[in-house]
Scaffold this active site. Structure first.
Site, PDB file in Angstrom:
ATOM      1  N   GLY A 189       0.619  -1.103   0.140  1.00 19.52           N
ATOM      2  CA  GLY A 189       0.010  -0.085   0.158  1.00 19.52           C
ATOM      3  C   GLY A 189       0.799   1.302  -0.200  1.00 19.52           C
ATOM      4  CB  SER A 229      -1.484   2.418   3.785  1.00 22.31           C
ATOM      5  OG  SER A 229      -0.279   1.672   3.424  1.00 22.31           O
ATOM      6  N   GLY A 230      -0.312   1.734   7.144  1.00 20.82           N
ATOM      7  CA  GLY A 230      -0.407   0.883   8.183  1.00 20.82           C
ATOM      8  C   GLY A 230       0.354  -0.600   7.656  1.00 20.82           C
ATOM      9  CE  LYS A 231       3.966   0.227   3.013  1.00 19.88           C
ATOM     10  NZ  LYS A 231       3.531   1.389   3.127  1.00 19.88           N
ATOM     11  CD  GLU A 282      10.218   1.102   4.384  1.00 17.81           C
ATOM     12  OE1 GLU A 282       9.881   1.252   3.195  1.00 17.81           O
ATOM     13  OE2 GLU A 282       9.900   1.678   5.343  1.00 17.81           O
ATOM     14  CG  MET A 326       5.154   6.015   1.989  1.00 15.61           C
ATOM     15  SD  MET A 326       6.241   7.626   1.718  1.00 15.61           S
ATOM     16  CE  MET A 326       6.887   7.585   3.717  1.00 15.61           C
ATOM     17  CD  GLN A 330       9.414   0.159  -0.158  1.00 16.13           C
ATOM     18  OE1 GLN A 330       9.092  -0.823   0.283  1.00 16.13           O
ATOM     19  NE2 GLN A 330       9.710   1.325   0.308  1.00 16.13           N
ATOM     20  CB  CYS A 390      -7.116  11.551   0.966  1.00 16.94           C
ATOM     21  SG  CYS A 390      -6.649  13.052  -0.060  1.00 16.94           S
ATOM     22  CB  CYS A 426      -6.122  14.815  -3.308  1.00 18.38           C
ATOM     23  SG  CYS A 426      -7.778  15.249  -2.743  1.00 18.38           S
TER      24      CYS A 426
HETATM   25  P1  ADP Z   1       3.215   2.409   6.425  1.00 15.19           P
HETATM   26  O1  ADP Z   1       4.110   1.303   7.061  1.00 15.19           O
HETATM   27  O2  ADP Z   1       2.284   2.016   5.387  1.00 15.19           O
HETATM   28  O3  ADP Z   1       4.098   3.348   5.965  1.00 15.19           O
HETATM   29  P2  ADP Z   1       2.727   2.865   9.286  1.00 15.19           P
HETATM   30  O4  ADP Z   1       2.390   1.451   9.716  1.00 15.19           O
HETATM   31  O5  ADP Z   1       4.169   3.048   9.552  1.00 15.19           O
HETATM   32  O6  ADP Z   1       2.400   2.899   7.878  1.00 15.19           O
HETATM   33  O7  ADP Z   1       1.905   3.811   9.925  1.00 15.19           O
HETATM   34  C1  ADP Z   1       0.319   3.966  10.011  1.00 15.19           C
HETATM   35  C2  ADP Z   1      -0.117   4.893  11.061  1.00 15.19           C
HETATM   36  O8  ADP Z   1       0.380   6.427  10.732  1.00 15.19           O
HETATM   37  C3  ADP Z   1      -1.396   5.016  11.261  1.00 15.19           C
HETATM   38  O9  ADP Z   1      -1.781   4.004  12.033  1.00 15.19           O
HETATM   39  C4  ADP Z   1      -1.539   6.396  11.734  1.00 15.19           C
HETATM   40  O10 ADP Z   1      -1.362   6.641  13.128  1.00 15.19           O
HETATM   41  C5  ADP Z   1      -0.609   7.138  11.134  1.00 15.19           C
HETATM   42  N1  ADP Z   1      -0.870   7.997  10.016  1.00 15.19           N
HETATM   43  C6  ADP Z   1      -0.314   9.245   9.741  1.00 15.19           C
HETATM   44  N2  ADP Z   1      -0.788   9.916   8.715  1.00 15.19           N
HETATM   45  C7  ADP Z   1      -1.863   9.102   8.337  1.00 15.19           C
HETATM   46  C8  ADP Z   1      -2.796   9.226   7.208  1.00 15.19           C
HETATM   47  N3  ADP Z   1      -2.695  10.238   6.121  1.00 15.19           N
HETATM   48  N4  ADP Z   1      -3.633   8.101   6.992  1.00 15.19           N
HETATM   49  C9  ADP Z   1      -3.460   6.969   7.844  1.00 15.19           C
HETATM   50  N5  ADP Z   1      -2.589   7.049   8.841  1.00 15.19           N
HETATM   51  C10 ADP Z   1      -1.891   7.929   9.277  1.00 15.19           C
HETATM   52 ZN    ZN Z   2      -8.403  13.453  -1.461  1.00 11.50          ZN
END
Ligand code: ADP
Ligand code: ZN
Length: 205
Positions: free
Chosen positions: A29, A33-35, A103, A31, A105, A159, A194
């Site tokens: 997913g 997104s909670g990966k 990570e 950035m 990618q 978003c 967006c």
């Molecule tokens: P990823 O690994 O996909 O970058 P992370 O697991 O590190 O994601 O982080 C997810 C967390 O980021 C969410 O639980 C939330 O606390 C935070 N967060 C910050 N900005 C956003 C956003 N725009 N949408 C969703 N979560 C966000």
């Molecule tokens: Zn949007």
């Protein structure tokens, strides 16, 4: 969003183990997104089940502590930093049952054969990674990993402009390098409406 994962179920897992095979799970997913959060959640549950877990991340991601994977929300898990796939394979122990990779990618293409081999040896391999770069292009080797995985979870952010489901990582600084390591200082989550591709973005075919 992320339902209880099928293989958190001990019976299912035992069934697969009896066949002597492992499998590949990909969490992909944008950035934020909670990966990483989801990867850490699965790894913690594996440890609760007393499985032997090893976690790797490419050294390129110096966002937080190098010996940990970390989510934007502050969840952490110990990890071994590696420069490439070969180095990762050198660390894998025979007794390891679950391998986590964050990570994805940032790995070289050899990761595809490597995870296939590890799964064939009976290991559960869980890989999290960005499926698109900042221009919206598929980010290798994630597309290939998605193809070979038994299980795929697509995660979405929110978003920051409109609150819709976000599938893109918008770069907010001027740089046309494909890899520009950063977090909220350089990127924000955007939906299709967006998201503004950078001027250098190639046309998708
Ligand atoms: P990823 O690994 O996909 O970058 P992370 O697991 O590190 O994601 O982080 C997810 C967390 O980021 C969410 O639980 C939330 O606390 C935070 N967060 C910050 N900005 C956003 C956003 N725009 N949408 C969703 N979560 C966000
Ligand atoms: Zn949007």
């Amino acid at each position: 969003m992320v339902e209880e994962f099928a293989f958190d179920n001990a019976d299912e897992r035992r069934k697969v183990r009896q066949n002597g095979t492992g499998w590949i799970e990909v969490i992909a997913g944008s950035m934020f997104s909670g990966k990483s959060e989801e990867l850490i959640r699965r790894l913690k549950r594996a440890r609760i089940a007393r499985q032997k877990v090893q976690v790797f991340k490419p050294v390129i991601d110096a966002r937080y502590s190098v010996e940990q994977i970390a989510s934007h929300s502050g969840h952490k898990h110990d990890s071994i930093p590696v420069s490439n796939t070969a180095e990762m394979l050198g660390h894998v122990l025979t007794e390891t049952e679950v391998i986590g990779i964050d990570e994805g990618q940032f790995f070289d293409m050899a990761i595809i054969d490597a995870v296939n081999r590890l799964a064939e040896q009976g290991k559960r391999v869980i890989i999290a990674g960005l499926d698109q770069d900042y221009t919206g292009r598929p980010f290798e080797p994630m597309p290939q990993l998605l193809s070979v995985a038994e299980f795929i979870t697509k995660t979405h952010a929110i978003c920051v402009k409109c609150g819709s489901t976000a599938n893109y990582s918008q770069r907010t600084v001027e740089s046309d390098a494909r890899v520009e390591v950063g977090a909220a200082d350089k990127y924000e989550a955007r939906c299709r409406q967006c998201f503004v591709p950078h001027a250098d973005a190639p046309t998708l075919v």
